[in-house]
Design an enzyme around this catalytic site. Structure first.
Site, PDB file in Angstrom:
ATOM      1  N   GLU A   1      -1.490  -1.529  10.878  1.00 46.63           N
ATOM      2  CA  GLU A   1      -2.507  -2.244  11.647  1.00 46.63           C
ATOM      3  C   GLU A   1      -3.467  -1.273  12.326  1.00 46.63           C
ATOM      4  O   GLU A   1      -3.246  -0.049  12.329  1.00 46.63           O
ATOM      5  CB  GLU A   1      -1.804  -3.165  12.671  1.00 46.63           C
ATOM      6  CG  GLU A   1      -0.991  -4.249  11.974  1.00 46.63           C
ATOM      7  CD  GLU A   1      -0.298  -5.211  12.932  1.00 46.63           C
ATOM      8  OE1 GLU A   1      -0.307  -4.979  14.161  1.00 46.63           O
ATOM      9  OE2 GLU A   1       0.260  -6.209  12.422  1.00 46.63           O
TER      10      GLU A   1
ATOM     11  N   CYS B   1       0.906 -12.985   1.675  1.00 47.11           N
ATOM     12  CA  CYS B   1      -0.306 -13.685   2.098  1.00 47.11           C
ATOM     13  C   CYS B   1      -1.208 -13.916   0.885  1.00 47.11           C
ATOM     14  O   CYS B   1      -1.031 -13.306  -0.174  1.00 47.11           O
ATOM     15  CB  CYS B   1      -1.034 -12.885   3.180  1.00 47.11           C
ATOM     16  SG  CYS B   1      -1.914 -11.432   2.583  1.00 47.11           S
TER      17      CYS B   1
ATOM     18  N   GLU C   1       2.039  -4.915   1.043  1.00 47.94           N
ATOM     19  CA  GLU C   1       1.861  -5.002  -0.415  1.00 47.94           C
ATOM     20  C   GLU C   1       0.678  -4.142  -0.855  1.00 47.94           C
ATOM     21  O   GLU C   1       0.730  -3.474  -1.888  1.00 47.94           O
ATOM     22  CB  GLU C   1       1.591  -6.451  -0.856  1.00 47.94           C
ATOM     23  CG  GLU C   1       2.699  -7.429  -0.536  1.00 47.94           C
ATOM     24  CD  GLU C   1       2.503  -8.115   0.820  1.00 47.94           C
ATOM     25  OE1 GLU C   1       2.113  -7.434   1.787  1.00 47.94           O
ATOM     26  OE2 GLU C   1       2.763  -9.323   0.894  1.00 47.94           O
TER      27      GLU C   1
ATOM     28  N   ASN D   1       3.017  -2.398   6.448  1.00 47.26           N
ATOM     29  CA  ASN D   1       1.731  -2.772   7.032  1.00 47.26           C
ATOM     30  C   ASN D   1       1.284  -1.713   8.039  1.00 47.26           C
ATOM     31  O   ASN D   1       2.102  -1.124   8.757  1.00 47.26           O
ATOM     32  CB  ASN D   1       1.748  -4.187   7.641  1.00 47.26           C
ATOM     33  CG  ASN D   1       2.865  -4.428   8.637  1.00 47.26           C
ATOM     34  OD1 ASN D   1       3.901  -3.763   8.615  1.00 47.26           O
ATOM     35  ND2 ASN D   1       2.675  -5.394   9.512  1.00 47.26           N
TER      36      ASN D   1
ATOM     37  N   CYS E   1      -2.024  -4.739   4.646  1.00 47.28           N
ATOM     38  CA  CYS E   1      -0.702  -5.338   4.431  1.00 47.28           C
ATOM     39  C   CYS E   1       0.217  -4.358   3.700  1.00 47.28           C
ATOM     40  O   CYS E   1      -0.248  -3.435   3.014  1.00 47.28           O
ATOM     41  CB  CYS E   1      -0.830  -6.600   3.582  1.00 47.28           C
ATOM     42  SG  CYS E   1      -1.469  -8.026   4.469  1.00 47.28           S
TER      43      CYS E   1
ATOM     44  N   CYS F   1      -2.917 -10.858  -0.656  1.00 46.11           N
ATOM     45  CA  CYS F   1      -1.990  -9.977  -1.388  1.00 46.11           C
ATOM     46  C   CYS F   1      -1.539 -10.608  -2.698  1.00 46.11           C
ATOM     47  O   CYS F   1      -1.264  -9.894  -3.663  1.00 46.11           O
ATOM     48  CB  CYS F   1      -0.819  -9.574  -0.503  1.00 46.11           C
ATOM     49  SG  CYS F   1      -1.309  -8.300   0.685  1.00 46.11           S
TER      50      CYS F   1
END
Ligand code: THU
Length: 142
Positions: A51, A93, A62, A49, A60, A96
């Site tokens: 950010e 999530c 993925e 990830n 993310c 994803c």
């Protein structure tokens, strides 16, 4: 009981996800995530990830791993493993799950791991039932 090859495959996926997690840029949530995709060719693509100070601009793990696979010219996810922090398995999530679906089949295995191991395997269909994917879109195309 998994065969030796399947066990090796999973171990390699796990190691790649764990190494990727080390590079997570997660100064805001402090929740580092790593993901590793095995493509149809057998290659492994990892992501973490990333950010951003403008929060919604973060991505993310993925998403990063899938982007690396697509950038290498591959379009098929044979398996994916994702892990975060803590001992609980990390399930991808919602967004994803949809991103994985784009390159998966209903039977594709999604390994929901943690730093202690590859965790539990779920199929795409278990994690995103009744999904809207490429097949459904093409059925409605003019
Ligand atoms: N995160 C992922 O990378 N993948 C998931 O499936 C769940 C959430 C990241 C996004 C954010 O950087 C942090 O975990 C906390 O939500």
């Amino acid at each position: 009981m998994p065969n030796a090859k399947a066990t090796d495959d999973l171990a390699a996926l796990f190691e790649a996800a764990l190494r990727a997690r080390d590079h997570a840029h997660a100064p805001y949530s402090r929740f580092a995530v790593g993901a590793a995709v095995r493509s149809a060719s057998g290659a492994i693509f990892a992501g973490c990830n990333v950010e951003n100070a403008a929060y919604p601009s973060g991505v993310c793990a993925e998403t990063a791993a899938i982007a690396a696979m697509v950038c290498a010219g591959e379009r098929e996810i044979a398996a994916i493993l994702v892990l975060g922090q803590g001992d609980e398995p990390l399930t991808p999530c919602g967004a994803c799950r949809q991103r994985i679906l784009e390159f998966a089949t209903p039977q594709t295995l999604i390994h929901c791991g943690s730093a202690s191991g590859p965790g539990v395997a779920r199929t795409m269909d278990e994690l995103l039932p009744h999904a809207f994917g490429p097949d459904r879109l093409s059925k409605g195309a003019p």
